[in-house]
Design a protein around this motif. Sequence first.
Motif, short mmCIF file in Angstrom:
data_model
loop_
_atom_site.label_atom_id
_atom_site.label_comp_id
_atom_site.label_asym_id
_atom_site.label_seq_id
_atom_site.Cartn_x
_atom_site.Cartn_y
_atom_site.Cartn_z
N LEU A 21 0.82 -1.21 0.00
CA LEU A 21 0.00 0.00 0.00
C LEU A 21 0.86 1.26 0.00
O LEU A 21 0.48 2.28 -0.60
CB LEU A 21 -0.93 -0.01 1.21
CG LEU A 21 -2.01 -1.11 1.20
CD1 LEU A 21 -2.83 -1.07 2.49
CD2 LEU A 21 -2.92 -0.96 -0.01
N VAL A 22 2.01 1.20 0.65
CA VAL A 22 2.90 2.36 0.64
C VAL A 22 3.40 2.62 -0.77
O VAL A 22 3.40 3.77 -1.26
CB VAL A 22 4.09 2.14 1.61
CG1 VAL A 22 5.14 3.24 1.43
CG2 VAL A 22 3.60 2.10 3.05
N TRP A 23 3.84 1.58 -1.46
CA TRP A 23 4.32 1.76 -2.83
C TRP A 23 3.20 2.22 -3.76
O TRP A 23 3.43 3.06 -4.62
CB TRP A 23 4.92 0.45 -3.33
CG TRP A 23 6.14 0.04 -2.57
CD1 TRP A 23 7.02 0.86 -1.90
CD2 TRP A 23 6.60 -1.29 -2.36
NE1 TRP A 23 8.00 0.13 -1.30
CE2 TRP A 23 7.78 -1.20 -1.56
CE3 TRP A 23 6.16 -2.55 -2.74
CZ2 TRP A 23 8.51 -2.32 -1.17
CZ3 TRP A 23 6.88 -3.67 -2.37
CH2 TRP A 23 8.03 -3.55 -1.58
N PHE A 24 2.01 1.66 -3.58
CA PHE A 24 0.89 2.10 -4.41
C PHE A 24 0.55 3.56 -4.14
O PHE A 24 0.22 4.31 -5.07
CB PHE A 24 -0.33 1.21 -4.17
CG PHE A 24 -1.54 1.65 -4.94
CD1 PHE A 24 -1.69 1.32 -6.28
CD2 PHE A 24 -2.53 2.42 -4.34
CE1 PHE A 24 -2.80 1.73 -7.00
CE2 PHE A 24 -3.64 2.84 -5.05
CZ PHE A 24 -3.77 2.50 -6.38
N SER A 25 0.60 3.97 -2.87
CA SER A 25 0.29 5.36 -2.52
C SER A 25 1.27 6.32 -3.20
O SER A 25 0.86 7.37 -3.72
CB SER A 25 0.35 5.53 -1.00
OG SER A 25 -0.58 4.69 -0.35
N ARG A 26 2.54 5.97 -3.20
CA ARG A 26 3.53 6.82 -3.86
C ARG A 26 3.27 6.90 -5.36
O ARG A 26 3.38 7.97 -5.96
CB ARG A 26 4.92 6.27 -3.59
CG ARG A 26 5.34 6.39 -2.13
CD ARG A 26 6.61 5.61 -1.85
NE ARG A 26 6.99 5.73 -0.45
CZ ARG A 26 7.93 4.97 0.12
NH1 ARG A 26 8.57 4.05 -0.60
NH2 ARG A 26 8.23 5.13 1.40
N ALA A 85 0.17 9.12 -5.93
CA ALA A 85 0.48 10.54 -5.76
C ALA A 85 1.24 11.07 -6.98
O ALA A 85 1.01 12.20 -7.42
CB ALA A 85 1.29 10.74 -4.48
N TRP A 86 2.13 10.26 -7.50
CA TRP A 86 2.86 10.66 -8.71
C TRP A 86 1.91 10.81 -9.90
O TRP A 86 2.03 11.76 -10.68
CB TRP A 86 3.94 9.63 -9.02
CG TRP A 86 4.64 9.87 -10.32
CD1 TRP A 86 5.62 10.78 -10.57
CD2 TRP A 86 4.38 9.17 -11.55
NE1 TRP A 86 6.00 10.71 -11.89
CE2 TRP A 86 5.27 9.73 -12.52
CE3 TRP A 86 3.54 8.15 -11.93
CZ2 TRP A 86 5.30 9.28 -13.84
CZ3 TRP A 86 3.56 7.70 -13.24
CH2 TRP A 86 4.43 8.27 -14.18
N ARG A 87 0.97 9.89 -10.03
CA ARG A 87 0.00 9.98 -11.12
C ARG A 87 -0.85 11.24 -11.01
O ARG A 87 -1.23 11.84 -12.02
CB ARG A 87 -0.92 8.75 -11.12
CG ARG A 87 -0.29 7.47 -11.65
CD ARG A 87 -0.13 7.53 -13.16
NE ARG A 87 -1.39 7.79 -13.82
CZ ARG A 87 -2.23 6.84 -14.20
NH1 ARG A 87 -1.93 5.57 -14.00
NH2 ARG A 87 -3.36 7.16 -14.82
N GLU A 88 -1.15 11.66 -9.78
CA GLU A 88 -1.97 12.84 -9.56
C GLU A 88 -1.16 14.13 -9.57
O GLU A 88 -1.71 15.22 -9.43
CB GLU A 88 -2.73 12.72 -8.23
CG GLU A 88 -3.72 11.56 -8.19
CD GLU A 88 -4.86 11.74 -9.19
OE1 GLU A 88 -5.26 12.91 -9.42
OE2 GLU A 88 -5.33 10.73 -9.75
N GLY A 89 0.16 14.01 -9.70
CA GLY A 89 1.00 15.19 -9.79
C GLY A 89 1.28 15.88 -8.48
O GLY A 89 1.67 17.07 -8.47
#
Length: 280
Positions: A184-189, A192-196
């Motif tokens: 979940l930590v890796w997915f969250s990062r 966040a990158w996808r959302e800019g």
Amino acid sequence: MVPRSPSRFSTRSSNSRHRTGSQIPPASRENGRVHFRLGNEQPEISRFLAGRDVLMDLSSAARTLPSLDTMTHPSLDTDTDTCSEEPLIASAGQKRRWGLLVPGLVGGSLVALYALATPFVAPALRRVCLPFVPATPRQVENVLRMVQGRSGLLVDVGSGDGRIVTAAAKQGFRAVGYELNPWLVWFSRYHAWREGVQDLTTFHLSDLWKVNFSQYSNVVIFGVPQMMPLLAEKLEQELAEDARVVACRFPFPSWKPDQVAGEGIDTVWAYDARSFRRGR
């Protein structure tokens, strides 16, 4: 009884054989057949056969003889026992490969399943079970409403897939998430990158009980009833006077909320630090 006289053909054939002796008629080979032509030296038989060839089909004999290629190239002639053993060796090798491949696939699948499932199952084995339950869109809206107009760092305790941290960063907050599940930590990062908003977000793989919350002005918690009293004591000791705590799904039993938004599972409760410290 009058004895039956031998046939004209039998008599003349025997006479012909007698005259020619053991001489073999000339022969030629064409298309796997031997052609015997009975010439003028056997007049009776030649007249009877009207010049036709006597053909002997050698197809059955050819099956018992070596092929022409083998006779021409002796190296092509292989041992019968060796040829019969080759399929057995190939079959044994194939079975051995399958015998190694199948356990490898099963073992690899079990390892992959263990690696994927353990981070999600492990929280249920802890003293305080805090499972991952994604926040609904309405819950995210209610949380943002509770921190609207505020400033300072925002932290999501048990950030899950990071949707609240990302949504807060879009509202201008510098947001941080703490989560025990590495997937979940890796997915969250990544999200966040996808959302800019990767420059405004930070995600930590850490236990909330080892975090000092004194630096955060806005604390969001998706807790469970058995952990709320322990967390309340920790936050009372560490938070500044101007801090605000937003609880989702379950309220703090010993605190009186300053604001409430939503209903049902989407309900959120807002608590100001000066209020719950005054109520101690």
